[in-house]
Design a protein around this motif. Structure first.
Motif, PDB file in Angstrom:
ATOM      1  N   LYS A  74       1.351  -0.962   0.309  1.00  0.00           N
ATOM      2  CA  LYS A  74       0.193   0.121  -0.048  1.00  0.00           C
ATOM      3  C   LYS A  74       0.646   1.129  -0.152  1.00  0.00           C
ATOM      4  O   LYS A  74       1.181   1.957   0.705  1.00  0.00           O
ATOM      5  N   GLY A  75       1.590   1.149  -0.931  1.00  0.00           N
ATOM      6  CA  GLY A  75       2.299   2.646  -0.810  1.00  0.00           C
ATOM      7  C   GLY A  75       3.839   2.336  -0.590  1.00  0.00           C
ATOM      8  O   GLY A  75       4.591   1.125  -0.057  1.00  0.00           O
ATOM      9  N   ILE A  76       4.821   3.349  -1.453  1.00  0.00           N
ATOM     10  CA  ILE A  76       6.290   2.653   0.023  1.00  0.00           C
ATOM     11  C   ILE A  76       6.307   4.538  -0.046  1.00  0.00           C
ATOM     12  O   ILE A  76       6.108   5.356  -0.525  1.00  0.00           O
ATOM     13  N   ILE A  77       6.548   4.924   1.477  1.00  0.00           N
ATOM     14  CA  ILE A  77       6.937   6.149   1.613  1.00  0.00           C
ATOM     15  C   ILE A  77       7.775   6.599   1.818  1.00  0.00           C
ATOM     16  O   ILE A  77       9.331   6.065   2.375  1.00  0.00           O
ATOM     17  N   PRO A  78       8.500   8.165   0.772  1.00  0.00           N
ATOM     18  CA  PRO A  78       9.155   8.796   0.488  1.00  0.00           C
ATOM     19  C   PRO A  78      10.021   9.103   2.275  1.00  0.00           C
ATOM     20  O   PRO A  78       9.474   9.564   3.179  1.00  0.00           O
ATOM     21  N   PRO A  79      11.825   9.816   2.178  1.00  0.00           N
ATOM     22  CA  PRO A  79      11.524  10.828   2.956  1.00  0.00           C
ATOM     23  C   PRO A  79      11.434  12.038   2.683  1.00  0.00           C
ATOM     24  O   PRO A  79      10.841  12.282   1.790  1.00  0.00           O
ATOM     25  N   PHE A  80      11.866  13.218   3.868  1.00  0.00           N
ATOM     26  CA  PHE A  80      11.616  14.211   3.611  1.00  0.00           C
ATOM     27  C   PHE A  80      12.502  15.282   3.629  1.00  0.00           C
ATOM     28  O   PHE A  80      13.414  14.905   3.972  1.00  0.00           O
ATOM     29  N   PRO A  81      12.661  15.793   2.648  1.00  0.00           N
ATOM     30  CA  PRO A  81      11.389  16.099   1.827  1.00  0.00           C
ATOM     31  C   PRO A  81      11.244  14.867   0.100  1.00  0.00           C
ATOM     32  O   PRO A  81      11.821  14.853  -0.186  1.00  0.00           O
ATOM     33  N   SER A  82       9.905  14.703  -0.509  1.00  0.00           N
ATOM     34  CA  SER A  82       9.501  14.503  -0.870  1.00  0.00           C
ATOM     35  C   SER A  82       9.442  14.783  -2.732  1.00  0.00           C
ATOM     36  O   SER A  82       9.275  14.514  -3.230  1.00  0.00           O
ATOM     37  N   LYS A  83      11.031  14.765  -2.729  1.00  0.00           N
ATOM     38  CA  LYS A  83      11.212  15.248  -4.111  1.00  0.00           C
ATOM     39  C   LYS A  83      12.637  14.422  -4.746  1.00  0.00           C
ATOM     40  O   LYS A  83      12.991  13.126  -4.028  1.00  0.00           O
ATOM     41  N   THR A  84      12.627  14.294  -6.354  1.00  0.00           N
ATOM     42  CA  THR A  84      13.206  13.519  -6.521  1.00  0.00           C
ATOM     43  C   THR A  84      14.310  12.844  -6.699  1.00  0.00           C
ATOM     44  O   THR A  84      14.742  11.461  -6.168  1.00  0.00           O
ATOM     45  N   PHE A  85      15.190  14.174  -5.900  1.00  0.00           N
ATOM     46  CA  PHE A  85      17.207  13.039  -5.623  1.00  0.00           C
ATOM     47  C   PHE A  85      16.692  13.087  -4.364  1.00  0.00           C
ATOM     48  O   PHE A  85      18.249  12.263  -3.961  1.00  0.00           O
ATOM     49  N   HIS A 100      22.868  10.750   3.774  1.00  0.00           N
ATOM     50  CA  HIS A 100      23.481  10.290   2.466  1.00  0.00           C
ATOM     51  C   HIS A 100      24.027  12.833   1.709  1.00  0.00           C
ATOM     52  O   HIS A 100      24.186  12.150   0.799  1.00  0.00           O
ATOM     53  N   GLY A 101      23.207  13.412   2.391  1.00  0.00           N
ATOM     54  CA  GLY A 101      23.804  15.058   2.323  1.00  0.00           C
ATOM     55  C   GLY A 101      23.777  15.013   0.772  1.00  0.00           C
ATOM     56  O   GLY A 101      23.230  16.587   0.374  1.00  0.00           O
ATOM     57  N   ILE A 102      22.295  14.935   0.104  1.00  0.00           N
ATOM     58  CA  ILE A 102      21.303  15.385  -1.328  1.00  0.00           C
ATOM     59  C   ILE A 102      20.096  16.270  -0.431  1.00  0.00           C
ATOM     60  O   ILE A 102      18.996  14.778  -0.131  1.00  0.00           O
ATOM     61  N   VAL A 103      19.688  16.635   0.339  1.00  0.00           N
ATOM     62  CA  VAL A 103      18.755  17.451   1.254  1.00  0.00           C
ATOM     63  C   VAL A 103      18.288  17.510   0.452  1.00  0.00           C
ATOM     64  O   VAL A 103      16.562  18.101   1.151  1.00  0.00           O
ATOM     65  N   SER A 104      18.006  18.438  -0.775  1.00  0.00           N
ATOM     66  CA  SER A 104      17.060  18.958  -2.051  1.00  0.00           C
ATOM     67  C   SER A 104      16.669  18.339  -2.869  1.00  0.00           C
ATOM     68  O   SER A 104      18.768  18.184  -3.364  1.00  0.00           O
ATOM     69  N   ASN A 105      16.810  19.161  -4.240  1.00  0.00           N
ATOM     70  CA  ASN A 105      16.909  19.014  -5.410  1.00  0.00           C
ATOM     71  C   ASN A 105      17.701  20.176  -5.812  1.00  0.00           C
ATOM     72  O   ASN A 105      18.548  19.873  -6.717  1.00  0.00           O
ATOM     73  N   GLU A 114      29.141  26.503  -3.208  1.00  0.00           N
ATOM     74  CA  GLU A 114      28.755  26.475  -4.456  1.00  0.00           C
ATOM     75  C   GLU A 114      27.038  25.529  -4.154  1.00  0.00           C
ATOM     76  O   GLU A 114      26.959  25.166  -3.193  1.00  0.00           O
ATOM     77  N   TYR A 115      25.947  25.364  -5.459  1.00  0.00           N
ATOM     78  CA  TYR A 115      25.347  25.306  -4.974  1.00  0.00           C
ATOM     79  C   TYR A 115      24.666  24.063  -6.024  1.00  0.00           C
ATOM     80  O   TYR A 115      25.986  23.379  -7.231  1.00  0.00           O
ATOM     81  N   TYR A 116      24.106  22.598  -5.924  1.00  0.00           N
ATOM     82  CA  TYR A 116      23.786  21.610  -6.619  1.00  0.00           C
ATOM     83  C   TYR A 116      22.186  21.657  -7.254  1.00  0.00           C
ATOM     84  O   TYR A 116      21.325  22.626  -6.297  1.00  0.00           O
ATOM     85  N   TYR A 117      22.399  21.535  -8.468  1.00  0.00           N
ATOM     86  CA  TYR A 117      20.852  21.528  -8.944  1.00  0.00           C
ATOM     87  C   TYR A 117      20.984  20.387  -9.442  1.00  0.00           C
ATOM     88  O   TYR A 117      22.032  20.367 -10.334  1.00  0.00           O
ATOM     89  N   ILE A 118      20.103  19.759 -10.101  1.00  0.00           N
ATOM     90  CA  ILE A 118      19.442  18.741 -10.928  1.00  0.00           C
ATOM     91  C   ILE A 118      18.739  19.257 -12.361  1.00  0.00           C
ATOM     92  O   ILE A 118      18.610  20.407 -12.626  1.00  0.00           O
ATOM     93  N   GLY A 119      18.754  18.694 -13.244  1.00  0.00           N
ATOM     94  CA  GLY A 119      18.436  18.726 -14.907  1.00  0.00           C
ATOM     95  C   GLY A 119      19.003  18.153 -15.499  1.00  0.00           C
ATOM     96  O   GLY A 119      20.974  17.917 -15.464  1.00  0.00           O
ATOM     97  N   GLN A 120      18.683  18.012 -16.466  1.00  0.00           N
ATOM     98  CA  GLN A 120      19.685  17.905 -17.916  1.00  0.00           C
ATOM     99  C   GLN A 120      20.765  18.807 -18.071  1.00  0.00           C
ATOM    100  O   GLN A 120      20.580  19.569 -17.665  1.00  0.00           O
TER     101      GLN A 120
END
Ligand code: AMP
Ligand code: ZN
Ligand code: ZN
Length: 421
Positions: A74-85, A100-105, A114-120
């Motif tokens: 009945k679903g898999i519960i994501p961590p917080f925040p429920s964002k892709t990375f 794990h250090g990737i606290v957001s996208n 420095e900044y971290y960001y995702i996408g192509q």
């Protein structure tokens, strides 16, 4: 020797027999050998933003058949925040984002400046220094089981000095069908070159969910297209006689909640925008004050009934979101269905705020994703309770027969889905 017509014919038949025998003896391996070769092989599939209850809305013959012969939670519960990375990296490391250090996208690291960001074409996604926990493909490679990734967030980066034996840098132009064909191509490798862990990633349902909202026709037709893609993979496995020998997990990083341009919290109603940098708009909004932190905090606290505001260090313990330098001094979290914006950005494109979003508290049912699995390791036709995605790493190590490194998950949380040893 005289080559009479009869003699030439006999020689040709003889050569033909030798040829046929050698080809057949290569192709027709005994069944046990094929099973043995693919034992403890795992394909992990993420369909980004596939909410746990989407299956009941669309026509999905392939996933339905898969389910009948496998398990569903009945679903898999994501961590917080429920964002892709943050979520994908929790899935493959068994660690919370603060571990794990990737606290957001989108993140700012004060030590790296420095900044971290995702996408192509994202550069930071490829940089090892951002990743602080060991993903399953590294654990597998270290134990001499090859990993081959047809996309997975961060699988293109060297982590702990190791990359998957084969991988691709994220490229949205590679079609879903090409991605499936790549997996099949890898499965056709000779045993000594072949992987044991494979990943596949599809982003379409998430994209449609953001634009049109979770209950839209566009999401439904996207689900139906993905169902065909899964059908392509299943057909490829069946034609190789290996469908029943391989463990397959179909899951995701989060669900999707509907949003509306009538449900927006305007942060500039309460603070001056020059006084802060918004590192990530959220719905878990990461605020880096340029003035006194307490001053900004007190202006935001209780300002809007649909906004929870926390100073770093004081977020509820069950969110596991206090202990990393990339977590900003103030985190403002919108309630389900609400967005956070400033009036300038909102007015430039109000329609962008009507559709769908995720990133909310993981306890909302709308943030849960699908979890389906099938193969020799799993029960048949079993449906069970939801569980947290932190436990997937342990489960995958068990299926791959490799030793996990330290992590925050437990095999006992998913054992109910497994066949008895
Ligand atoms: P989100 O809105 O949080 O669900 O993020 C989804 C987006 O993540 C996708 O649309 C992609 O643009 C991006 N993404 C997924 N995988 C990767 C990757 N391996 N590298 C860079 N960006 C990615
Ligand atoms: Zn996602
Ligand atoms: Zn998304």
């Amino acid at each position: 020797m005289i080559f009479t017509k009869k003699r030439v014919k006999r020689i040709l038949i003889y050569i033909g027999c030798i040829f046929t025998f050698s080809v057949c003896s290569k192709k027709l391996k005994p069944v046990e050998e094929v099973l043995g070769e693919f034992e403890n092989t795992l394909i992990l599939i993420s369909i980004d933003g596939f909410r746990w209850d989407y299956l009941s809305f669309a026509n999905t013959p392939n996933l339905d058949e898969f389910l009948k012969e496998g398990v569903q939670s009945k679903g898999i519960i994501p961590p917080f925040p429920s964002k892709t990375f943050p979520s994908h990296i929790t899935l493959v490391t068994g660690r919370h984002p603060e571990e794990h250090g990737i606290v957001s996208n989108k993140m700012y690291d004060s030590f790296f400046n420095e900044y971290y960001y995702i996408g192509q074409n994202s550069k930071p996604v490829l940089e090892e220094k951002w990743y602080e926990a060991e993903p399953i493909w590294v654990t597998a490679e270290k134990q001499n089981k090859k990993a081959m990734t047809m996309f997975w967030p961060a699988s293109e980066a060297r982590i702990m000095g190791i990359r998957p034996s084969e991988y691709f840098v994220y490229d949205e132009s590679i079609s879903n069908s090409q991605r499936v064909n790549q997996i099949l191509k890898w499965l056709d490798y000779p045993e000594e070159k072949r992987g044991k862990f494979f990943s596949l990633y599809f982003s379409d349902i998430d994209t449609e969910g953001h634009y049109y909202g979770p209950n839209s026709n566009e999401v439904n037709s996207s689900i139906e297209k993905i169902d065909e893609t899964i059908g392509q993979l299943i057909a490829g496995l069946k034609s190789r006689g290996i469908y029943n020998s391989i463990n397959l997990i179909i899951t995701t990083d989060h669900g999707m909640a509907s949003t509306s341009k009538d449900s927006v919290i305007f942060i500039d109603d309460y603070i001056e925008m020059e006084d802060v940098e918004i590192v990530d708009w959220g719905p878990a909004c990461a605020i880096l004050p340029k003035v006194d932190v307490k001053d900004i905090y007190s202006k935001l606290l209780g300002a809007h009934p649909k906004l929870d505001v926390y100073m770093k260090g004081n977020l509820p313990k069950d969110l596991h979101y206090n202990n990393h330098r990339r977590i900003q001094p103030i985190i403002a979290i919108a309630h389900e269905h609400w967005s956070i914006a400033d009036k300038k950005s909102f007015n430039s494109n109000p329609d962008r705020y009507s559709g769908g979003n995720h990133g909310y508290y993981s306890s909302y049912e709308s943030m849960r994703g699908i979890f389906l699995a099938r193969g020799p390791g799993f029960k048949m036709g079993y449906q069970g309770p939801g569980f947290s995605s932190i436990h997937l790493y342990e489960l995958m190590c068990y299926l791959l027969k490799i030793d996990p490194v330290d992590n925050s998950g437990h095999l006992d949380s998913t054992r109910i889905y497994l066949t008895a040893e």
